[in-house]
Structures are given as C-alpha cells and as structure tokens.
Design an enzyme around this catalytic site. Structure first.
Site, PDB file in Angstrom:
ATOM      1  N   ASP A  16       7.080   5.384  -2.917  1.00 47.20           N
ATOM      2  CA  ASP A  16       6.101   4.660  -3.313  1.00 47.20           C
ATOM      3  C   ASP A  16       6.479   3.415  -3.869  1.00 47.20           C
ATOM      4  OD1 ASP A  16       4.127   4.240  -5.615  1.00 47.20           O
ATOM      5  OD2 ASP A  16       5.916   4.473  -7.010  1.00 47.20           O
ATOM      6  N   ASP A  18       5.409   0.448  -6.527  1.00 47.44           N
ATOM      7  CA  ASP A  18       5.137   0.335  -8.008  1.00 47.44           C
ATOM      8  C   ASP A  18       6.315   1.174  -8.760  1.00 47.44           C
ATOM      9  OD1 ASP A  18       3.891  -2.085  -8.578  1.00 47.44           O
ATOM     10  OD2 ASP A  18       2.187  -1.212  -7.939  1.00 47.44           O
ATOM     11  N   ARG A 145      -2.231  -7.701 -19.079  1.00 41.94           N
ATOM     12  CA  ARG A 145      -1.996  -6.289 -18.568  1.00 41.94           C
ATOM     13  C   ARG A 145      -1.208  -5.513 -19.415  1.00 41.94           C
ATOM     14  NH1 ARG A 145      -1.118  -4.245 -13.585  1.00 41.94           N
ATOM     15  NH2 ARG A 145      -2.444  -5.295 -11.953  1.00 41.94           N
TER      16      ARG A 145
HETATM   17  O1  M1P Z   1       0.529   1.408  -7.029  1.00 40.32           O
HETATM   18  C1  M1P Z   1      -0.019   1.800  -8.384  1.00 40.32           C
HETATM   19  C2  M1P Z   1      -1.384   1.106  -8.757  1.00 40.32           C
HETATM   20  O2  M1P Z   1      -1.048  -0.450  -8.883  1.00 40.32           O
HETATM   21  C3  M1P Z   1      -2.222  -0.980  -9.161  1.00 40.32           C
HETATM   22  O3  M1P Z   1      -2.450  -0.659 -10.495  1.00 40.32           O
HETATM   23  P1  M1P Z   1      -2.640  -1.653 -11.796  1.00 40.32           P
HETATM   24  O4  M1P Z   1      -3.326  -2.742 -11.246  1.00 40.32           O
HETATM   25  O5  M1P Z   1      -3.655  -0.604 -12.766  1.00 40.32           O
HETATM   26  O6  M1P Z   1      -1.315  -1.721 -12.347  1.00 40.32           O
HETATM   27  C4  M1P Z   1      -3.373  -0.840  -8.234  1.00 40.32           C
HETATM   28  O7  M1P Z   1      -3.203  -1.446  -7.082  1.00 40.32           O
HETATM   29  C5  M1P Z   1      -3.766   0.498  -7.899  1.00 40.32           C
HETATM   30  O8  M1P Z   1      -4.552   0.692  -7.020  1.00 40.32           O
HETATM   31  C6  M1P Z   1      -2.485   1.382  -7.421  1.00 40.32           C
HETATM   32  O9  M1P Z   1      -2.704   2.907  -7.505  1.00 40.32           O
END
Ligand code: M1P
Length: 251
Positions: A16, A18, A145
C-alpha cells in the site's frame, strides 16, 4: 518482460502507499527508497494504491514507473508492468451515465446541506476506476485535512454519508471505503485492492506478500490483506515496513 535476473523471481511483494511506504499524502524517505532498491534486486516488487497515478508520482517520485516492477493505481484499475501499461476498465463505463448522474446529484445535495466548519473545493473527484467523495473538498491544505479528520472522528461525517448512500443506492452494487483522512472511495464491489491480483496471475508467483496499514475490517487494505492468495503484513508506519522487510528478506 521477465523477472529472471532476480534472486527469487517467484516472490512478489506488494505495498500500500499512504502509511505504508510514505507518511499519509507525503513523500517517500531516502531510507525507504534504498530499502526498496535492495529488495527489488532480490524479489519482484509493486505498489497497490487507492489514489491515481499522478498522486503516486508526487509521493513516490517522477521515476515511479521505473522504480517498481508493478505499479497499480486506483486499486489496479490503472496498471503497469515493467513500465508498460496493462489493459484497464473504467468506473463510468461500468455504471453508465444515468445512474452516475443520480448519484452525483444526491451527494452534492447532501453535502450542501450538512454543517461542517471548513469547505474547500472538489467535493467529488472523478477517477478512472472510482469516484472519491470529500465533504471538506480535495483542495484542503494539510492543516485543513488534519482539522477535518479530527472533526470527522467526533461527528462521523463520512461514516454517516456512507450509510446514507448504502441505503439509498442499495441496488447499485457499490463498495465504499474510508482509506484516508478527508474522503472515501466509491467503486464497484470487487474492485478493491484484490482487483490488482488478476494482473499478476500469469506469473504464477509462489508467494505474494502484501504490506498495508489499513488492514483492519473496513480499511481499504482489508480485502487484499485477508485474501488467500496473499501473505498479509499489517504495519503501523513506513518505519515498521522497513523493519519487517529487513527481518524477512535479510536486506
Ligand atoms: O490511499 C488512501 C487514500 O488516500 C486519499 O485519501 P484522503 O485524501 O482522504 O487522505 C485518497 O486518494 C483516497 O482515494 C485513497 O484511498
């Protein structure tokens, strides 16, 4: 296209993005870059992210297509193997314009009527394999955020909207996934991260490892983490990923 030069070309390690390869929405560290470089000499590596490729380029670097053997954006709806694009499908092609319009009108109306302290812009992002809905808007700064995430924990804005959509669009065959800080993804049921696995089936890997930080039920790594084709590793941070890789693959 071959992986024959690897120490073990029958092992695939998928990540993954993030919270696993990078801190949420931020860029990859030099330490992670070096770790992946060493790992790639030994085995086949790839990432499976929910975001689109443009965001992964921002986070993993402009040479991302050369740095990984497999690149899977939008859960594998956009897929590359050794830098070459593989066939893909689209969300709009699957759902059709009429149903899509109905859904978008409903969401925009709902979002315009709820009380939240901050609103930016781009409340629905149209992607190839999914739509991404953000009550605060995708233009939110890092500070906005963080603020929204805190507010959402308390007021359950995303969770409530997901439940409303499940109820109102029960016949649509959609899955909702809260994977990040400010939004949730909406895609056809089955188009979660396991979708990417069909692109690697022809290589007949003996082991497919998957590393993810949202491996719990409801998280967007859950399906691939628990899939019987993978060996799942739940991590808490990129540092955790590096530690497990060093232990497992003796880097
Ligand atoms: O990769 C996890 C998520 O990252 C982003 O989420 P957010 O902007 O809410 O932090 C988005 O790109 C989301 O699509 C993705 O699942």
């Amino acid at each position: 296209m071959s992986f024959a030069h690897k120490e073990n070309s029958k092992i695939l390690v998928l990540f993954d993005v993030d919270g696993t390869l990078t801190p949420a929405r931020l860029v990859i560290s030099d330490e992670m870059r070096q770790t992946l470089k060493k790992l790639r000499e030994k085995v086949v590596i790839g990432f499976v992210g929910g975001s689109d490729l443009a965001k992964q380029v921002e986070q993993l670097g402009p040479t991302v297509l050369d740095d990984f053997d497999y690149c899977f954006s939008e859960n594998g709806l956009t897929a590359y193997k050794l830098g070459k694009e593989l066939a893909s499908q689209s969300f709009i092609g699957w759902i059709g314009n009429e149903k899509y319009n109905k859904l978008v009108k409903f969401v925009l109306r709902y979002l315009s009527e709820i009380d939240i302290p901050i609103r930016t812009g781009t409340f629905i992002e149209f992607r190839n394999g999914m739509i991404n809905i953000s009550p605060v808007g995708r233009n939110a700064s890092t500070e906005q955020r963080n603020e929204f995430e805190k507010y959402d924990k308390e007021h359950k804005i995303r969770e409530t909207l997901v439940n409303v959509l499940k109820e109102n669009f029960a016949d649509y065959g959609l899955t909702y996934s809260i994977g990040g800080q400010i939004s949730f993804d909406v895609f056809p049921t089955g188009w979660d991260k396991t979708y990417a696995l069909q692109h690697v089936a022809d290589e007949h890997f003996e082991e497919i490892h998957f590393f993810g930080d949202k491996s719990y039920k409801g998280g967007n790594d859950y399906e691939i983490y628990t899939d019987e084709r993978t060996i799942g590793h739940a991590v808490n941070s990129p540092e955790d990923t590096i530690k497990i890789l060093n232990d497992l693959f003796k880097l």
